[in-house]
Design a protein around this motif. Sequence first.
Motif, PDB file in Angstrom:
ATOM      1  N   LYS A 218     -12.562 -26.735   2.185  1.00 45.57           N
ATOM      2  CA  LYS A 218     -13.257 -25.502   1.804  1.00 45.57           C
ATOM      3  C   LYS A 218     -14.683 -25.833   1.395  1.00 45.57           C
ATOM      4  CE  LYS A 218     -13.208 -21.763  -1.619  1.00 45.57           C
ATOM      5  NZ  LYS A 218     -12.537 -21.217  -2.827  1.00 45.57           N
ATOM      6  N   TYR A 219     -15.628 -25.027   1.868  1.00 46.58           N
ATOM      7  CA  TYR A 219     -17.025 -25.222   1.488  1.00 46.58           C
ATOM      8  C   TYR A 219     -17.208 -24.869   0.013  1.00 46.58           C
ATOM      9  CZ  TYR A 219     -17.819 -24.708   6.596  1.00 46.58           C
ATOM     10  OH  TYR A 219     -17.792 -24.820   7.970  1.00 46.58           O
ATOM     11  N   VAL A 220     -17.902 -25.729  -0.708  1.00 47.26           N
ATOM     12  CA  VAL A 220     -18.186 -25.463  -2.127  1.00 47.26           C
ATOM     13  C   VAL A 220     -19.628 -25.850  -2.423  1.00 47.26           C
ATOM     14  CG1 VAL A 220     -15.792 -25.840  -2.840  1.00 47.26           C
ATOM     15  CG2 VAL A 220     -17.417 -27.757  -2.900  1.00 47.26           C
ATOM     16  N   CYS A 221     -20.193 -25.239  -3.448  1.00 48.83           N
ATOM     17  CA  CYS A 221     -21.512 -25.674  -3.927  1.00 48.83           C
ATOM     18  C   CYS A 221     -21.336 -26.949  -4.732  1.00 48.83           C
ATOM     19  CB  CYS A 221     -22.142 -24.582  -4.786  1.00 48.83           C
ATOM     20  SG  CYS A 221     -22.527 -23.062  -3.883  1.00 48.83           S
TER      21      CYS A 221
ATOM     22  N   ASP B 275     -24.192 -20.097   0.695  1.00 44.81           N
ATOM     23  CA  ASP B 275     -25.238 -19.745  -0.265  1.00 44.81           C
ATOM     24  C   ASP B 275     -24.931 -20.341  -1.638  1.00 44.81           C
ATOM     25  OD1 ASP B 275     -27.261 -18.270   1.046  1.00 44.81           O
ATOM     26  OD2 ASP B 275     -25.902 -16.557   1.226  1.00 44.81           O
ATOM     27  N   CYS B 276     -25.868 -21.133  -2.144  1.00 48.14           N
ATOM     28  CA  CYS B 276     -25.785 -21.707  -3.490  1.00 48.14           C
ATOM     29  C   CYS B 276     -27.103 -21.422  -4.203  1.00 48.14           C
ATOM     30  CB  CYS B 276     -25.535 -23.212  -3.411  1.00 48.14           C
ATOM     31  SG  CYS B 276     -24.021 -23.688  -2.542  1.00 48.14           S
ATOM     32  N   PRO B 277     -27.341 -20.177  -4.624  1.00 44.29           N
ATOM     33  CA  PRO B 277     -28.650 -19.794  -5.155  1.00 44.29           C
ATOM     34  C   PRO B 277     -29.078 -20.574  -6.389  1.00 44.29           C
ATOM     35  CG  PRO B 277     -27.015 -18.066  -5.533  1.00 44.29           C
ATOM     36  CD  PRO B 277     -26.401 -19.030  -4.579  1.00 44.29           C
TER      37      PRO B 277
ATOM     38  N   ALA C  59     -17.706 -29.908  -0.318  1.00 40.48           N
ATOM     39  CA  ALA C  59     -16.396 -29.470   0.177  1.00 40.48           C
ATOM     40  C   ALA C  59     -15.299 -29.998  -0.735  1.00 40.48           C
ATOM     41  CB  ALA C  59     -16.170 -29.956   1.601  1.00 40.48           C
ATOM     42  N   ASP C  60     -14.190 -29.265  -0.785  1.00 41.59           N
ATOM     43  CA  ASP C  60     -13.056 -29.750  -1.562  1.00 41.59           C
ATOM     44  C   ASP C  60     -12.116 -30.559  -0.667  1.00 41.59           C
ATOM     45  OD1 ASP C  60     -11.450 -27.937  -0.136  1.00 41.59           O
ATOM     46  OD2 ASP C  60     -11.217 -26.546  -1.829  1.00 41.59           O
ATOM     47  N   ILE C  61     -10.998 -30.986  -1.210  1.00 44.65           N
ATOM     48  CA  ILE C  61     -10.089 -31.872  -0.484  1.00 44.65           C
ATOM     49  C   ILE C  61      -9.469 -31.202   0.744  1.00 44.65           C
ATOM     50  CG2 ILE C  61      -8.096 -31.269  -1.885  1.00 44.65           C
ATOM     51  CD1 ILE C  61      -7.202 -34.181  -1.701  1.00 44.65           C
TER      52      ILE C  61
ATOM     53  N   THR D 256     -25.667 -27.200   4.147  1.00 46.55           N
ATOM     54  CA  THR D 256     -26.865 -26.570   3.602  1.00 46.55           C
ATOM     55  C   THR D 256     -26.511 -25.526   2.535  1.00 46.55           C
ATOM     56  OG1 THR D 256     -28.778 -25.194   4.151  1.00 46.55           O
ATOM     57  CG2 THR D 256     -26.844 -24.922   5.518  1.00 46.55           C
ATOM     58  N   PRO D 257     -27.320 -25.399   1.467  1.00 48.43           N
ATOM     59  CA  PRO D 257     -27.036 -24.439   0.404  1.00 48.43           C
ATOM     60  C   PRO D 257     -27.667 -23.064   0.635  1.00 48.43           C
ATOM     61  CG  PRO D 257     -28.860 -25.800  -0.280  1.00 48.43           C
ATOM     62  CD  PRO D 257     -28.450 -26.290   1.099  1.00 48.43           C
TER      63      PRO D 257
END
Length: 278
Positions: A155-158, A194-196, A150-152, A184-185
């Motif tokens: 927001k969800y991030v890979c 999703d972080c393929p 997550a960012d500051i 979870t990715p």
Amino acid sequence: MINRREFIGLSLKSIVLIGAGSALQSFAPGSFVLPPRKKVKLRFALASDGHYGQPDTTFAEHHSNMVALLNKEASGRGLDFTVINGDVFHNDPKFIHPAKAAWDQLSMKYHVSHGNHDMIDESEWEKVFGTRWHYDFQQGDNAFLILNTADIKGKYVCPDLGWTREHLAKHRNAKNLFVIQHITPVKWTEHGIDCPELVEMFSAQTNLRAVFHGHDHAEDGMKEKNGKHYFFDGHLGGSWGKPYYGYRIVEVLRNGEVLCYQVNPKETAPVNSTTVKR
């Protein structure tokens, strides 16, 4: 310490033996007992989503209760360390210090990961906890990667793919590798992402034994992707999710197996249990 009689009587959701590759074997709850402590090489706990400071929740009580439970684990069967897997506090950075003060009451070493509700600058996080949002550590011949999701602003991030690739390679010769990240990715839950590319890296890492998540308060089981195993631990606080505040225990056994089970303190019970076999 949980003895055989107590363990057999516990409310188990599932017990699964994961063998070589992706072979699965299930057991009836009454047929499984914890191995003798002397057969356990490393034992650690994971708890997540304390949301210290969330309005209309008894967050201080939740933390006090969880600290007491984990300290009891440490004084009984033993804990080498605990991981607090994200959402340490709830949105407002002013809560990071009292949240840390609560976890400082643990009798064992602890690690933290950054969650989407931990809305604070990474440099400030590092001043408090002494680590960046991505970091690694070793415990004997076991390696651990803590990844950020997550960012500051929440927001969800890979996770950082370059950092992850480098550190997966760094620890490729560890006997066991464990990854800990809040979200979870794989988008197999309502709150996943999703972080393929990340999943592809995990799938190719031969010594990766398990990936651990928080975030999805309503998830306390295991999911599988390409022969890798992704575990959830429900929640220890917050305003929604499973109807209990629990934690997960991981035992690395001397025979190469990894035993994972979820504990429901309301029933003093493992909720589900999985053994990962080399």
